[in-house]
Design a protein around this motif. Structure first.
Motif, PDB file in Angstrom:
ATOM      1  N   THR A  42    -104.372 -28.482  -3.249  1.00 31.42           N
ATOM      2  CA  THR A  42    -105.019 -27.800  -2.832  1.00 31.42           C
ATOM      3  C   THR A  42    -104.715 -28.125  -0.706  1.00 31.42           C
ATOM      4  O   THR A  42    -105.279 -27.322  -0.725  1.00 31.42           O
ATOM      5  N   CYS A  49    -102.416 -18.354  -3.907  1.00 34.53           N
ATOM      6  CA  CYS A  49    -103.208 -19.477  -4.104  1.00 34.53           C
ATOM      7  C   CYS A  49    -104.215 -19.747  -4.686  1.00 34.53           C
ATOM      8  O   CYS A  49    -104.961 -20.428  -5.523  1.00 34.53           O
ATOM      9  N   MET A  50    -105.123 -18.060  -5.037  1.00 30.98           N
ATOM     10  CA  MET A  50    -105.912 -17.738  -6.184  1.00 30.98           C
ATOM     11  C   MET A  50    -105.562 -18.418  -7.417  1.00 30.98           C
ATOM     12  O   MET A  50    -106.424 -18.675  -8.268  1.00 30.98           O
ATOM     13  N   GLN A  51    -104.649 -18.131  -7.492  1.00 31.11           N
ATOM     14  CA  GLN A  51    -103.934 -18.359  -8.923  1.00 31.11           C
ATOM     15  C   GLN A  51    -104.327 -19.592  -9.572  1.00 31.11           C
ATOM     16  O   GLN A  51    -103.858 -20.084 -10.463  1.00 31.11           O
ATOM     17  N   TYR A  52    -103.447 -20.395  -8.327  1.00 24.74           N
ATOM     18  CA  TYR A  52    -103.293 -21.807  -8.451  1.00 24.74           C
ATOM     19  C   TYR A  52    -104.648 -23.066  -8.797  1.00 24.74           C
ATOM     20  O   TYR A  52    -104.436 -23.788  -8.899  1.00 24.74           O
ATOM     21  N   GLU A  53    -105.778 -21.881  -7.744  1.00 21.50           N
ATOM     22  CA  GLU A  53    -105.845 -23.253  -7.468  1.00 21.50           C
ATOM     23  C   GLU A  53    -107.250 -24.376  -8.001  1.00 21.50           C
ATOM     24  O   GLU A  53    -108.097 -22.787  -9.508  1.00 21.50           O
ATOM     25  N   THR A  54    -107.402 -24.744  -7.636  1.00 22.55           N
ATOM     26  CA  THR A  54    -108.400 -26.015  -8.816  1.00 22.55           C
ATOM     27  C   THR A  54    -109.882 -26.163  -8.261  1.00 22.55           C
ATOM     28  O   THR A  54    -110.514 -26.847  -9.352  1.00 22.55           O
ATOM     29  N   PRO A 109    -113.218 -24.669  -7.627  1.00 21.43           N
ATOM     30  CA  PRO A 109    -113.776 -23.139  -7.724  1.00 21.43           C
ATOM     31  C   PRO A 109    -114.683 -22.622  -6.017  1.00 21.43           C
ATOM     32  O   PRO A 109    -114.335 -21.618  -6.222  1.00 21.43           O
ATOM     33  N   LYS A 123    -111.542 -21.210  -4.156  1.00 25.18           N
ATOM     34  CA  LYS A 123    -110.191 -20.161  -4.893  1.00 25.18           C
ATOM     35  C   LYS A 123    -111.346 -19.175  -4.522  1.00 25.18           C
ATOM     36  O   LYS A 123    -110.937 -18.504  -4.063  1.00 25.18           O
ATOM     37  N   GLN A 124    -113.122 -19.783  -4.125  1.00 21.37           N
ATOM     38  CA  GLN A 124    -113.734 -18.197  -3.688  1.00 21.37           C
ATOM     39  C   GLN A 124    -113.364 -17.614  -2.217  1.00 21.37           C
ATOM     40  O   GLN A 124    -113.194 -16.503  -2.337  1.00 21.37           O
ATOM     41  N   TRP A 180    -110.563 -18.106  -1.062  1.00 20.02           N
ATOM     42  CA  TRP A 180    -109.225 -17.460  -1.459  1.00 20.02           C
ATOM     43  C   TRP A 180    -109.118 -16.085  -1.927  1.00 20.02           C
ATOM     44  O   TRP A 180    -108.579 -15.135  -1.243  1.00 20.02           O
ATOM     45  N   GLU A 181    -110.350 -15.734  -2.809  1.00 18.98           N
ATOM     46  CA  GLU A 181    -110.776 -14.660  -3.589  1.00 18.98           C
ATOM     47  C   GLU A 181    -110.943 -13.870  -2.199  1.00 18.98           C
ATOM     48  O   GLU A 181    -110.189 -12.416  -2.122  1.00 18.98           O
TER      49      GLU A 181
END
Lengths: 238, 398
Positions: B37, B267-272, B274, B277-278, B280-281
């Protein structure tokens, strides 16, 4: 006073240039803030983030009971491991700090008043031994001595300034001793707390070992305090 | 998971808004978040920094029609960089952040080297990788010996901490730092995305070291940062020379935006985490908005179809995993490589083929080598080398 210090002088105070200082005060006094309020507004901002409740990190994990739920003892053990990790980090850094102090003393030469090389080596050796004791203790308790617990992390942040003073080639022996006094005061209280935690959890042998470490630390504190005091008083008489 | 970058329009530029409170979120946890991350945060900060750098340089050289669209996108990218970079916590010291930067340079470059379709560029990435690998070892020694801390608390076991190509021999003359560039007309789009990504990451690493180097009190730390920042400048020179200078500025801008979409999507696909991840999305959508704006400019101004330059769907993303075996194999095979002009040679050939580099290196190292001094006799040991009683106080210790 060194030649460089004599040449430049200290320019941070307002009395360096009284006319400019007067203009500065006049300008600031006549200006109007763009918003109402006081320093409390900063606290309100900070409070919003505090209220979110994110921790710096998690406590060390301990072997969980068969039922799968942490009981009171396990929580007590997690706190104990957290503080052991903190002490370990402190003694590890402490060893490096005394290496830097030794380096300073070797370069500047021993002075009276002030510590001898042998006295610094004595303390440094004990700091390293305390680190090794804690390393072994955490492993024997089933913890991970390489883990950086939240309290260890915070201790690292707190001692960054001490490291900066000790490794700065421009700092004097008195500056370094002042910084080490901060470290030793914290270290003494840290060991006292560890002894209480060990006692509460029923680790009698550990309590005895920690009491020996505390005796060393009390001696370190007393020595650093004396050297600092003598150095400063001596410089005031020079 | 694939992304159709032609049909996915993302968030329109005028809808890309922030507040100061939103930009400054509670940061990640140094202790609890996965090292990757942090790797992604550092990388994406580097990419946004490159977006601003490129945009400013372009605005100063292109005609007036581009100034406003560049400024409009730049404002958003400034705030994207802020939101990303501010995810690093304050208890992550400058030296610990440095360890994170080197982990980016190792693991991201390894993934790129493995995926790169052009063998020459893959060789360039492997060459640089072994140098950054060595930097991690030198900084880890500094961390253990000055701070009394363990670099593996940051690395989390994913990367090795041991010597690579020794930093002392990495210093080269400019003549030996330039490489052959890809051919924009024939290169695989992935080649372009890779070159831009690694250039951005290395440039930001250089800039970071130049900022924090003077914050250290210890002269060995200050010298080590001076030395390694100099190598990061060489790396920036090396990687940017891979980019085809014949691409038009608009073409370069288009590839920058595509590269940002590609990396946020990875990044979005690998992010642990949450919460991260939002972010990156959200930024995949923002970058798609930028990309489509530049596609439109390309159609209007250059009368070119962006489909000639971009892949229909994004290639597989950079892999955020440990590349230990690949790095070790590369180290065994290529540690003795040196550069001569744009070629790679064995170190034995260096005196004849790269004499300028040898002369320059000898001059720089003539008063000592910080990277050698800091790691003199250093072997990384779990926790610290003090476990093995390697200290000035070892004598007489029980």
């Amino acid at each position: 006073m060194s030649t460089a210090a004599k040449m430049t002088g200290n320019r941070t105070g307002m009395q360096t240039s009284p006319e400019l200082a007067e203009e500065l005060i006049e300008g600031a006094t006549n200006a109007t803030p763009s918003s109402q309020g006081d320093a409390q507004d900063i606290a309100d901002y900070r409070g919003e983030y505090i209220a979110e409740g994110f921790p710096i990190g998690s406590l060390p994990t301990v072997p969980v009971s068969e039922e799968g739920e942490a009981d009171e003892d396990e929580l007590g053990m997690a706190v104990f491991l957290d503080k052991l990790s903190e002490r370990l980090a402190y003694e590890r850094t402490g060893t490096r700090l005394y290496e830097a102090l030794l380096n300073k003393c070797e370069t500047l030469g021993e002075t009276t008043p002030g510590p001898t090389l042998e006295e610094i080596e004595h303390i440094g050796r004990e700091e390293m031994e305390h680190f090794l004791l804690l390393n072994e203790t955490i492993a024997e308790l089933g913890g991970d001595p390489t883990l950086q617990s939240p309290s260890a992390d915070v201790a690292g942040v707190t001692s960054l300034g001490i490291m900066q003073v000790l490794t700065d080639p421009r700092s004097s022996m008195a500056h370094c001793l002042q910084a080490m006094l901060t470290a030793e005061l914290t270290d003494n209280d840290g060991w006292q707390l560890l002894i209480k935690l060990a006692e509460n959890l029923g680790y009698n042998e550990l309590t005895t070992q920690f009491e020996t470490a505390l005796e060393h630390e009390e001696e370190h504190l007393q020595n650093v305090r004396t050297w600092l005091s003598e150095c400063v008083l001596d410089s005031a008489e020079a | 998971m694939t992304l159709d970058i032609f049909n996915e329009k993302g968030t329109p530029l005028e809808k890309q808004e922030f507040t100061w409170r939103e930009l400054v979120q509670t940061p990640t946890s140094k202790l609890d978040d996965d090292a990757f991350t942090r790797v992604r945060i550092i990388l994406m900060n580097g990419l946004e920094s490159e977006a601003l750098r490129f945009s400013h340089a372009t605005a100063r050289m292109m005609n007036g029609a581009f100034r406003l669209p560049l400024a409009q996108v730049r404002r958003v990218e400034q705030h994207q960089q802020t939101m990303v970079n501010w995810l690093l916590p304050a208890d992550l010291s400058p030296l610990e952040t440095t360890i994170g930067f080197e982990q980016v340079a190792i693991e991201v470059t390894a993934s790129v080297a493995l995926r790169e379709p052009d063998e020459y560029l893959a060789q360039v990435y492997r060459f640089g990788l072994l140098e950054d690998f060595d930097h991690l070892y030198r900084f880890s020694a500094l961390m253990d010996r000055v701070m009394g801390a363990d670099a593996n608390n940051i690395i989390q076991n994913y990367s090795d901490i041991m010597p690579g190509r020794p930093t002392i021999v990495e210093h080269r003359a400019p003549e030996d730092n330039l490489r052959e560039h890809y051919n924009a007309m024939t290169a695989d789009p992935l080649t372009k995305l890779h070159a831009l990504t690694i250039t951005a990451a290395e440039n930001q690493t250089h800039d970071y070291y130049m900022t924090i180097g003077p914050m250290f009190a210890d002269p060995i730390a200050r010298q080590l940062y001076a030395e390694i920042a100099s190598i990061e400048e060489q790396h920036t020179t090396q990687y940017e020379s891979l980019l085809d200078p014949n691409e038009t500025p608009l073409e370069k801008w288009l590839m920058h935006e595509a590269m940002e979409v590609y990396n946020y999507f990875g990044c979005m696909q690998y992010e642990t985490n949450p919460r991260i991840k939002q972010i990156w999305e959200r930024f995949v959508d923002y970058e798609l908005g930028h990309l489509h704006m530049v596609m439109d400019l390309m159609k209007q101004i250059e009368k070119r179809d962006p489909a000639e330059l971009l892949p229909p769907t994004l290639p597989e993303p950079i892999e955020y995993v440990s590349h230990r075996q690949f790095v070790r194999e590369t180290l065994n095979r290529e540690v003795d490589l040196r550069a001569a002009g744009t070629s790679f040679i064995h170190k034995d050939e260096e005196p004849d083929r790269a004499p300028l580099s040898i002369a320059y290196r000898d001059q720089m190292n003539s008063e000592g080598s910080p990277s050698e001094v800091v790691a003199a006799g250093y072997t990384w040991t779990p926790g610290t080398e003090l476990v093995e009683k390697r200290s000035a106080f070892a004598k007489g210790a029980s």
